[in-house]
Write a protein that holds these residues in place. Structure first.
Motif, mmCIF file in Angstrom:
data_model
loop_
_atom_site.group_PDB
_atom_site.id
_atom_site.type_symbol
_atom_site.label_atom_id
_atom_site.label_comp_id
_atom_site.label_asym_id
_atom_site.label_seq_id
_atom_site.Cartn_x
_atom_site.Cartn_y
_atom_site.Cartn_z
ATOM 1 N N SER A 51 0.824 -1.199 0.000
ATOM 2 C CA SER A 51 0.000 0.000 0.000
ATOM 3 C C SER A 51 0.864 1.257 0.000
ATOM 4 N N VAL A 52 1.895 1.273 0.841
ATOM 5 C CA VAL A 52 2.791 2.428 0.913
ATOM 6 C C VAL A 52 3.525 2.629 -0.411
ATOM 7 N N ALA A 53 3.876 1.526 -1.082
ATOM 8 C CA ALA A 53 4.589 1.615 -2.357
ATOM 9 C C ALA A 53 3.663 1.912 -3.526
ATOM 10 N N GLY A 54 2.357 2.019 -3.274
ATOM 11 C CA GLY A 54 1.409 2.283 -4.347
ATOM 12 C C GLY A 54 1.105 1.075 -5.207
ATOM 13 N N GLU A 55 1.364 -0.126 -4.692
ATOM 14 C CA GLU A 55 1.119 -1.360 -5.439
ATOM 15 C C GLU A 55 -0.269 -1.907 -5.106
ATOM 16 N N ASP A 56 -0.769 -2.771 -5.982
ATOM 17 C CA ASP A 56 -2.076 -3.399 -5.787
ATOM 18 C C ASP A 56 -2.007 -4.373 -4.609
ATOM 19 N N VAL A 57 -2.904 -4.210 -3.639
ATOM 20 C CA VAL A 57 -2.917 -5.087 -2.469
ATOM 21 C C VAL A 57 -3.969 -6.184 -2.588
ATOM 22 N N ALA A 58 -4.764 -6.174 -3.664
ATOM 23 C CA ALA A 58 -5.849 -7.142 -3.793
ATOM 24 C C ALA A 58 -5.365 -8.592 -3.761
#
Length: 503
Positions: A250-257
């Motif tokens: 989340s902090v890196a702006g990546e998809d957490v789904a």
């Protein structure tokens, strides 16, 4: 708008590493030369919030005060980063000038970026902000576009536009649970890999004990194919592990789904990755690939092609499970508990040690030693299983789909881990560290002498001996054996020792 003087304090937060730290956004509107000043060590993105906030307030139908506005971000000695301060600054100005009731900001933590039209956009690090709000006992107010976080203890509210806060407007609305998207395709399976039963066994042992693996063999032997399926036999993420891994993404702006769906991370950076890209760094500090692989697998293909300084940066995280980035304003600790799986050709041309009938190696012995030496002895010492992977004959390749599948391998991993948990619960008083590893193996005098003689013959380091015992303990757990036997030691040594790379 003139003469609307006042003060207001709004709860916000800033990211530092993978943690959101609370920040108090204090707004004072007073007489003086018109303008807005932001103080409290803001970065460029926070400074630019002044223009976005002005435009968004006007677009939302509110009045932008033509007065002196001072925005103080406390504590003043903490560097503030990101665009998430747009929303709390705008809300603070509206509350300070009486356009928003003070009750609208009490008990709430605001995070969001504003467009020039007044739309509220999500800010990176939503999970970290949610944890910060939970720890402070506040509701979280952000963008209505954001997905609901898996934190049941926090009231999660969303705004589509800043104008939602106007009298008679809908105000912040509770974020609804969104259905999770289904995977686009079937997950890869070990049954896709023809043959390589020894390699599958090694990866099963690695998954059962969380051990690192080096796969070495000629091009096209199936190293990448094997490594890419390792996550399919790992145990499912626990709720705590899922949240830890998802926060980093989340902090890196990546998809957490995928992580929230229970899939462990699998990261495969290119060998041209910089040290900051792999280990973490930059300013502000961002997590690197080893942190994005937290609770999952880090796969380094073409291991000798990575820069030596980059590879040596893995040594401390492999031991401790975290990486500490030091900057002038302090240290940032990032989680990095991952399984390392590496693949390498044995020489520059790739065919050193190939079976008879294969293409011959064109490299000199000096070139082979130099190429393999790029990995470095200290890093090799920290990789528990060293495996040679040879090319398969054509008839075996054509039989793909009939090998051991992931479900069978995963069942063995789960049995081993369950037995290890049962055993650990009954080993009260066993110390941590090397002493504990030796004690948990319960070696007989003969088996202890066998290991000592092998260690002398192969000149194994103290770390290599302890890590070999760790693999042997995993093998015993897979057999549900209370003590490590000679067969477990022999198999562990077989996975560890190989000509040309050392023990």
């Amino acid at each position: 708008m003139t003469g609307a003087f006042g003060r207001c304090s709004v709860a916000g937060a800033t990211l530092r590493g993978v943690e959101a730290l609370p920040v108090q956004v204090e707004v004072a509107v007073s007489g003086g030369l018109p303008g807005m000043a932001v103080v409290g060590m803001p970065d460029a993105a926070v400074q630019e919030a002044r223009e976005r906030v002005r435009a968004a307030i006007r677009a939302a139908g509110f009045a932008m005060p033509n007065e002196k506005i001072v925005v103080s971000l406390a504590p003043g000695d903490l560097r503030k980063t990101g665009t998430g301060f747009d929303l709390p600054i705008a809300v603070g100005i509206l509350a300070a000038t009486g356009q928003l009731a003070p009750a609208a900001v009490e008990g709430r933590l605001f995070v969001g970026e504003l467009s020039l039209e007044g739309r509220v956009r999500p800010a990176s690090g939503a999970l970290a902000f949610g944890i910060c709000a939970r720890d402070r006992g506040l509701s979280l107010v952000g963008s209505a576009e954001a997905a609901r976080l898996p934190i049941a203890e926090v009231e999660q509210l969303g705004l589509e536009r800043l104008s939602d806060l106007r009298p008679g407007g809908p105000g912040p609305r509770t974020l609804a649970e969104r259905p999770r998207a289904r995977d686009a395709g079937a997950e890869p399976d070990f049954s896709d890999v023809a043959g390589h039963e020894v390699a599958k066994r090694a990866l099963q042992v690695a998954a059962a004990g969380g051990h690192g693996v080096l796969l070495m063999g000629p091009p096209g032997s199936g190293k990448t194919l094997l490594a890419s399926r390792l996550t399919t036999i790992l145990p499912p993420l626990t709720p705590d592990e899922m949240l830890e891994a998802a926060v980093v993404h989340s902090v890196a702006g990546e998809d957490v789904a995928p992580i929230l769906a229970g899939r462990r991370p699998f990261r495969s950076p290119h060998h041209s990755a910089s040290q900051a890209g792999l280990v973490g760094g930059s300013s502000p500090v961002r997590p690197g690939e080893i942190s994005l692989a937290h609770q999952g697998v880090l796969f380094l293909d073409e291991l000798p092609e990575f820069a030596g300084s980059v590879l040596q940066g893995l040594r401390q995280p492999l031991e401790s499970g975290y990486v500490c980035i030091t900057r002038a304003d302090g240290n940032v600790r990032l989680p990095a508990r991952f399984m390392l799986v590496a693949a390498a050709n044995p020489c520059p041309c790739g065919y050193y040690g190939a079976d008879e009938g294969e293409r011959g190696c064109r490299c000199t012995e000096a070139q082979v030693r130099q190429y393999q030496g790029r990995i470095g002895g200290p890093l090799m010492d920290r990789i528990d299983l060293h495996l040679d992977v040879q090319r398969l004959p054509p008839e075996s390749v054509m039989a793909t789909g009939g090998g051991t599948d992931s479900a069978t391998l995963r069942a063995g991993v789960m049995r081993a881990r369950e037995y290890a948990s049962w055993r650990a619960a009954r080993e009260e008083g066993v110390p941590a560290g090397p002493q504990g590893t030796v004690a948990r193996c319960r070696l007989s005098d003969d088996d202890r002498g066998f290991l000592e003689s092998m260690a002398r013959a192969w000149r194994m380091s103290g770390r290599a001996i302890i890590r070999t015992l760790g693999v042997a303990r995993t093998l015993a757990d897979m057999d549900e054996a209370a003590a490590v036997g000679r067969g477990h030691l022999a198999e562990a040594l077989g996975f560890r020792l190989r000509e040309g790379m050392g023990g």
